[in-house]
Every structure is written in C-alpha cells, then in structure tokens.
Motif scaffolding. Structure first.
Motif, PDB file in Angstrom:
ATOM      1  N   PRO A   1     -32.935 -23.554   0.987  1.00 20.75           N
ATOM      2  CA  PRO A   1     -33.041 -22.383   1.883  1.00 20.75           C
ATOM      3  C   PRO A   1     -31.960 -22.406   2.761  1.00 20.75           C
ATOM      4  O   PRO A   1     -31.373 -21.413   3.468  1.00 20.75           O
ATOM      5  CB  PRO A   1     -34.361 -22.928   3.010  1.00 20.75           C
ATOM      6  CG  PRO A   1     -35.041 -23.531   2.095  1.00 20.75           C
ATOM      7  CD  PRO A   1     -34.173 -24.190   1.042  1.00 20.75           C
ATOM      8  N   GLU A   2     -31.112 -23.562   3.161  1.00 21.07           N
ATOM      9  CA  GLU A   2     -29.922 -23.654   3.804  1.00 21.07           C
ATOM     10  C   GLU A   2     -28.711 -23.059   3.221  1.00 21.07           C
ATOM     11  O   GLU A   2     -28.031 -22.125   4.182  1.00 21.07           O
ATOM     12  CB  GLU A   2     -29.631 -24.833   4.261  1.00 21.07           C
ATOM     13  CG  GLU A   2     -28.426 -25.309   5.238  1.00 21.07           C
ATOM     14  CD  GLU A   2     -28.059 -26.608   5.434  1.00 21.07           C
ATOM     15  OE1 GLU A   2     -26.600 -26.744   5.999  1.00 21.07           O
ATOM     16  OE2 GLU A   2     -28.703 -27.346   4.943  1.00 21.07           O
ATOM     17  N   VAL A   3     -28.465 -22.988   1.821  1.00 21.99           N
ATOM     18  CA  VAL A   3     -27.511 -22.509   1.256  1.00 21.99           C
ATOM     19  C   VAL A   3     -27.895 -20.787   1.230  1.00 21.99           C
ATOM     20  O   VAL A   3     -27.024 -20.090   1.306  1.00 21.99           O
ATOM     21  CB  VAL A   3     -27.505 -22.871  -0.213  1.00 21.99           C
ATOM     22  CG1 VAL A   3     -26.475 -22.002  -1.162  1.00 21.99           C
ATOM     23  CG2 VAL A   3     -27.306 -24.367  -0.361  1.00 21.99           C
ATOM     24  N   ILE A   4     -29.096 -20.416   1.023  1.00 23.04           N
ATOM     25  CA  ILE A   4     -29.200 -18.956   0.987  1.00 23.04           C
ATOM     26  C   ILE A   4     -29.191 -18.317   2.257  1.00 23.04           C
ATOM     27  O   ILE A   4     -28.646 -17.479   2.473  1.00 23.04           O
ATOM     28  CB  ILE A   4     -30.714 -18.678   0.562  1.00 23.04           C
ATOM     29  CG1 ILE A   4     -30.889 -19.144  -1.024  1.00 23.04           C
ATOM     30  CG2 ILE A   4     -31.205 -17.383   0.661  1.00 23.04           C
ATOM     31  CD1 ILE A   4     -32.146 -19.000  -1.641  1.00 23.04           C
ATOM     32  N   THR A   5     -29.446 -18.991   3.256  1.00 22.16           N
ATOM     33  CA  THR A   5     -29.466 -18.596   4.867  1.00 22.16           C
ATOM     34  C   THR A   5     -27.971 -18.461   5.170  1.00 22.16           C
ATOM     35  O   THR A   5     -27.390 -17.439   5.884  1.00 22.16           O
ATOM     36  CB  THR A   5     -30.104 -19.405   5.800  1.00 22.16           C
ATOM     37  OG1 THR A   5     -31.446 -19.488   5.688  1.00 22.16           O
ATOM     38  CG2 THR A   5     -29.936 -19.026   7.278  1.00 22.16           C
ATOM     39  N   ALA A   6     -27.182 -19.506   4.782  1.00 23.07           N
ATOM     40  CA  ALA A   6     -25.714 -19.286   4.856  1.00 23.07           C
ATOM     41  C   ALA A   6     -25.080 -18.395   4.229  1.00 23.07           C
ATOM     42  O   ALA A   6     -24.226 -17.324   4.918  1.00 23.07           O
ATOM     43  CB  ALA A   6     -24.996 -20.653   4.722  1.00 23.07           C
ATOM     44  N   VAL A   7     -25.238 -17.911   3.033  1.00 18.84           N
ATOM     45  CA  VAL A   7     -24.856 -17.028   2.298  1.00 18.84           C
ATOM     46  C   VAL A   7     -25.124 -15.538   2.776  1.00 18.84           C
ATOM     47  O   VAL A   7     -24.294 -14.591   2.941  1.00 18.84           O
ATOM     48  CB  VAL A   7     -24.911 -17.263   0.798  1.00 18.84           C
ATOM     49  CG1 VAL A   7     -24.828 -15.845   0.014  1.00 18.84           C
ATOM     50  CG2 VAL A   7     -24.450 -18.207   0.138  1.00 18.84           C
ATOM     51  N   ARG A   8     -26.271 -15.532   3.158  1.00 22.47           N
ATOM     52  CA  ARG A   8     -26.843 -14.246   3.685  1.00 22.47           C
ATOM     53  C   ARG A   8     -26.119 -13.836   5.047  1.00 22.47           C
ATOM     54  O   ARG A   8     -25.922 -12.693   5.245  1.00 22.47           O
ATOM     55  CB  ARG A   8     -28.652 -14.379   4.199  1.00 22.47           C
ATOM     56  CG  ARG A   8     -29.490 -14.037   2.915  1.00 22.47           C
ATOM     57  CD  ARG A   8     -31.002 -14.172   3.281  1.00 22.47           C
ATOM     58  NE  ARG A   8     -31.694 -13.446   2.552  1.00 22.47           N
ATOM     59  CZ  ARG A   8     -32.917 -13.645   2.500  1.00 22.47           C
ATOM     60  NH1 ARG A   8     -33.482 -14.543   3.195  1.00 22.47           N
ATOM     61  NH2 ARG A   8     -33.783 -12.933   1.600  1.00 22.47           N
TER      62      ARG A   8
END
Length: 603
Positions: free
Chosen positions: A472-479
């Motif tokens: 989730p942290e990776v996806i949130t950062a990329v979003r």
C-alpha cells in the motif's frame, strides 16, 4: 485449505487453528485482557508476527475504534468481550470466508469448500468468474450458496452470538505526501519510490528470505534492496536467490541478465545462497488437472502452476519463511497510459494528442492504437469489444475475444439466466472505473491476489508469496506522483531505473524488454492439447454441459494450439479450462482433515 475455524456452540464462539499451519508460524494466536486474535499470515512485520497480532487486537478491540489497517499479508479473526471482528489486509493475499443465513454467521474459515457443507453451487459466481481473472477477490460471491467472502480491506463486525452488525471497508495507512517539486526535481519521484520500496521490502524480511530473481529490473530491484538491508544489519536473516534456469529455447536469452543480476546481489550479500532451478523440461499445463482440481475456488492461473511449484519446492527445502517477487511493477511503477483518458475527459485534447504521439513513438505503435486502447476502450469497454470481435473474428472462436464479452463457448441461455451481462459491466467498471488512471492500480493488485497456488502450498512450504511493489505504501506514493514525473517516452519504468541507479547493474538497468513466457505456453499446448480436449469431452459434472458448448470449447483449444488469438483470448480459455477441471474434481477429492487446535477465547 483450512488455517483457522470459528464456530458457535450453545451461542459461545469456539476458535481453533490448524496444527500444521501453527507449527510453520503461518497462524499466530495471542490473548490479552481485551480478547483473542488469530492471524493467518503477518501484520506489520513478517519477522515479528506476535507483535503484529497483538497490535491488531489492541487497535481494533476498543469499542468504536476505526483505525487504518496495518500493512501486511493477513486475514484475522478477533474474538473480543463484546464482539467478533473478521478482517483482511487491503491487498487480500489470504482468503477468509463466512457461512451466513438470515443475517447470522454460523462459521468462519479460510476455506470456502470446508464451509460449504455440500451447499448448492452458486451459478451467478461462475458468470462472474468467466468475465475475467480479476473477478474473484473483489466480489462477495463464492462458488457455494450461503458462503460469503470477506473482501480485501473489509472489517466485518459480529455480535458474540454471530449476528452481523456491520461491514466496513478500510484503507491501509497512507504514505507521506511527496514534495510538490517532484515533477520539477529530476530525482524527486525516484527518491519517493525508493523510500517506499525499501520500507516495503524491510517489512517482508524473514528469518530466511527468498527472492525470486529473473534478470529483469523488477525482481532484481527487490533482491538488491533485501541484500543491502540485510548487509546493513537490519536484523538477523539469511538470503536465498531463487531462479528458474532455461538452457535452451528463447528463454535462454535471459541467462546473461540473470547471471549479471546474481553477481551484483552477491556483491552486497556474499553469504546469499544461489539456487538455480532447472526448468527446461517444464511447460504450462503439466499435471493441469491436479493443480486446477485441488484449488479452493477455480484457479485461473493453474496452467502456470508447474513452473512456480518447482520454485516453491526449492525455497521450501531451504527453510525459507518468506518468498518475495517483483510482481506488480509493470503497472505500478511505469508511466500510466490511462492518464491520456484524464486529459481527454478534462478537455485537454491538444496535450492528450501530443502525449499519445509520444507514447506511440516510444512504443513503436500507431497513434490510433494508443488512443483506442487508452481513451476509447476505457470509455466504452463493452461496445469496443463487440466492434473488435465483429471485425476480427473471421470464423474463429478466439478471434477478437477480449476481456469482458461473452466467449462463444459459454451458452447464451446460461449467460442470460445468471447475469453474465451485469457481471461484465461490473468487471469493466472495476478495471476502468470512473477514473481509469486510478483504477489501474487496484486492478494490478488483484492480478497477484489472492494467489491460490501459494495459498494451497503454504502448509507444506511454510511461506506465502509476497509482493513489495504492491505494498500500500508503494502504490500510494506512486499515485500521488504527477504523471509528468513518471513519463519518459521509450523508457519503460524510468522512475524505477532512476530510483535504483546506484544498485542495478548496467545490463539490467539498460534493458527495455523482457522475454515473455510464451514458450512455456506454446509448449504446454503442444504437449497437452489433446489431453485438454479429452478433459472437456469426458467431463461428467452436469454444470459443465449446462454452461458450455463443449465442441466450441474444444475448437478454441485447437485454435490456441495453432497460435490463434492473443493474451486476452488465451486468458479466457485458460480460465474456462481451469473451471472445467475444478468442477470435475469437486466430488473426486475429499477434503483433508487437518488437526485442529482449540484456542482459548476466555479474557
């Protein structure tokens, strides 16, 4: 496969866990004054599963508490003084189901088949499943009437007697907001991604961590970060580098990249063990009926299970308790082409055309193809598929078959009676949504979840697959990164390459294309095509002939064997063949009776 079970006896909840899963530390139980928690998988950190289970219990046990879900790959049952909670992580890696009737739950477990009790098959589920392989994890339906799925990120609250009080979807904790200068700072986006990915890998380090390394940018990045973290003393632990080796055929072209990646990883972690699994003799559909029949639900990727099973067995033999992959990087860290849809719907047509032209030049595609795929299709997915099928069918079963339209072997009457069109609409809305550029990340996650093969083998292997790029942290950062910070014409995954520039070896960092596994698929159909046709023709489960025109399905197998179709149509065929095998295996394989260990729920 059953990992835990919750039932009620005389109105009192009775919790038990499977002995073999508890011994492998795949199930963790903790008790405190506020209640008892049984966690399958891990919450917070793969290394400290007890602390993660205790933190989960403390966070959710307080009346009225509504915390964010912790990171991790888990399903949990919390039995508190005044209520019972069922919850899963947002990525839905570990399955969790409950049997309900009249608003009351009578049993909870990790196996839908164990909970079914011979219940009637749910025909609406099969229409949902056949719209595409993303369907299962984000729909409440299961193959069995009366058995429901706890959805990813969902918290189901029950009374102590099993009455359903509420179902709420919660998000994981959000990553910190990246700087507003990320688009202007050439290294800003790369630093944001690197920090998030390092955190995701660190959370997944175990006592003995295996990393699948293929020689590509994604898996090599994960393994390099794991090696560096372990070398820096981020807790004790061993590292195993796991690779499938192909000495012949087109996949042998990956070997130089794999060797270079392994050498660089070993430079950071000299003690890492290299395990090369010879795979020249493996093909898709090897022992297909075994892999497809044994699944708890139809397993759309059962055709690829032979290769992954071989790698899993090697990691298990070395006592690994975590196996990390590079899965999910393609859509998550690459520039998002569906951003073109946002430009179009907000009236920025000139900018959209310029960006689409850059996409076309970078990918050696036509401008019309880029606009059709990323603007037109997300807007009108079902209509686009019908037009494409009409133009490309040319007398074949697979020609023009996309991801949502009814395949010709699915009987029209069955599809109409059990909601296939509604299922197609729901699937299209999930894949593209109102904002396709955001839906891409949710859809990418479900390609890897819940990974039925990893789950079915967990008891014997002692681990589940884990995917740092889908954290989730990776996806949130990329979003949160602006599209212009991610887009480099002709340079896929440019931000990841920049983020890992100090670690990736030159050959791996500079490659822009990877050899696909088409060889395994073609070889599998050549070897097993006749067996697959025989499977369809000899099937005796009544639902198979009710659903399918068997001869049309057999024709589709013959066409795929000759190379007709594309990735969309082959996915539809593979899913159908897995369903046929699964239905045939329902009455053929008795459910295993695992030793259950009661867990005290006294506070």
């Amino acid at each position: 496969m059953e990992a835990l079970r919750l039932e009620w006896a005389d109105g009192v909840p009775k919790l038990s866990v499977t002995a073999a899963m508890a011994r492998r530390e795949l199930v963790t139980t903790v008790t405190s004054p506020v209640g008892t928690a049984a966690v399958v998988g891990w919450a917070g950190s793969a290394r400290d599963r007890v602390a993660g289970a205790r933190g989960l219990l403390d966070a959710f046990a307080r009346p009225g508490a509504a915390p964010h879900l912790p990171d991790g790959d888990y399903a949990a049952v919390l039995v508190c003084r005044d209520r019972v909670l069922l919850l899963r992580d947002e990525q839905a890696r570990v399955p969790l189901f409950f049997r309900a009737s009249g608003g009351r739950v009578s049993a909870v477990g990790t196996s839908a088949r164990h909970l079914s009790g011979g219940a009637e098959l749910e025909r609406r589920y099969f229409c949902r499943y056949l719209t595409g392989y993303l369907a299962q994890p984000h729909w409440e339906l299961t193959p069995f009437s009366g058995v429901c799925r706890v959805l990813g990120g969902e918290v189901v609250e029950l009374s102590t007697t099993g009455q359903i009080r509420g179902r709420v979807r919660r998000r994981a904790r959000q990553a910190s907001e990246p700087t507003a200068q990320a688009a202007d700072d050439p290294g800003g986006a790369a630093r944001v991604l690197r920090r998030a990915l390092e955190n995701a890998v660190a959370r997944r380090l175990g006592g003995t961590t295996a990393c699948h390394v293929s020689g590509g940018t994604d898996s090599t990045s994960v393994a390099l970060l794991a090696a560096r973290l372990l070398a820096a003393g981020d807790g004790p632990g061993d590292l195993v580098l796991l690779a499938g080796r192909f000495r012949t055929g087109e996949l042998a072209g990956e070997q130089p990249y794999l060797d270079e990646a392994m050498e660089e990883i070993r430079r950071h972690a000299p003690a890492a063990r290299l395990v090369g699994v010879e795979a020249d003799d493996v093909s898709d559909f090897d022992d297909f009926e075994h892999h497809a029949e044994d699944a708890d639900e139809p397993h759309a990727h059962a055709f690829r299970a032979p290769f992954w099973s071989r790698l899993h067995a090697a990691a298990s033999g070395l006592g690994c308790d975590v196996l990390m992959t590079g899965c999910g990087a393609d859509p998550v860290v690459d520039a998002n082409p569906l951003y073109l849809h946002k430009l179009a719907r907000t009236g920025q047509l000139r900018q959209m055309t310029a960006q689409a032209r850059a996409w076309a030049q970078g990918g050696e595609r036509g401008l019309r193809d880029v606009v059709a795929a990323n603007v037109v299709r997300p807007t009108l997915p079902l209509a686009t598929e019908r037009v494409t099928a009409a133009l490309n069918r040319r007398g074949t079963v697979l020609g023009g078959l996309g991801g949502f339209a009814r395949p010709r072997w699915l009987r029209r009457g069955f599809a109409r009676a059990h909601g296939y069109r509604g299922a197609s609409l729901a699937e299209a809305r999930f894949v593209f949504g109102r904002r396709p550029e955001e839906s891409l990340y949710d859809a990418a996650n479900y390609i890897a979840a819940p990974d039925p093969l990893s789950w079915r083998r967990a008891r014997q292997d002692g681990f589940l697959l884990s995917h740092p790029f889908l954290d989730p942290e990776v996806i949130t950062a990329v979003r949160r990164l602006p599209a212009e910070a991610m887009f480099r014409p002709g340079r896929p995954k440019a931000v990841l390459r920049e983020a890992m520039a100090d670690l990736l070896p030159d050959g791996v960092r500079g490659r822009t294309a990877k050899i696909p596994f088409d060889q395994l698929y073609a070889r599998g159909l050549h070897r097993h095509g006749d067996d697959l046709i025989d499977l369809c023709r000899s099937a005796r489960h009544p639902l198979i002939t009710e659903m399918f025109d068997v001869e049309t399905l057999c024709q589709a197998v013959r066409e795929a064997r000759l190379g007709t179709g594309d990735a969309y149509s082959w996915d539809r065929l593979n899913s159908t063949l897995a369903l046929v095998a699964w239905l045939e295996g329902l009455g053929r394989h008795p459910l295993p009776h695992d030793v259950a260990v009661p867990v005290s729920v006294d506070s």
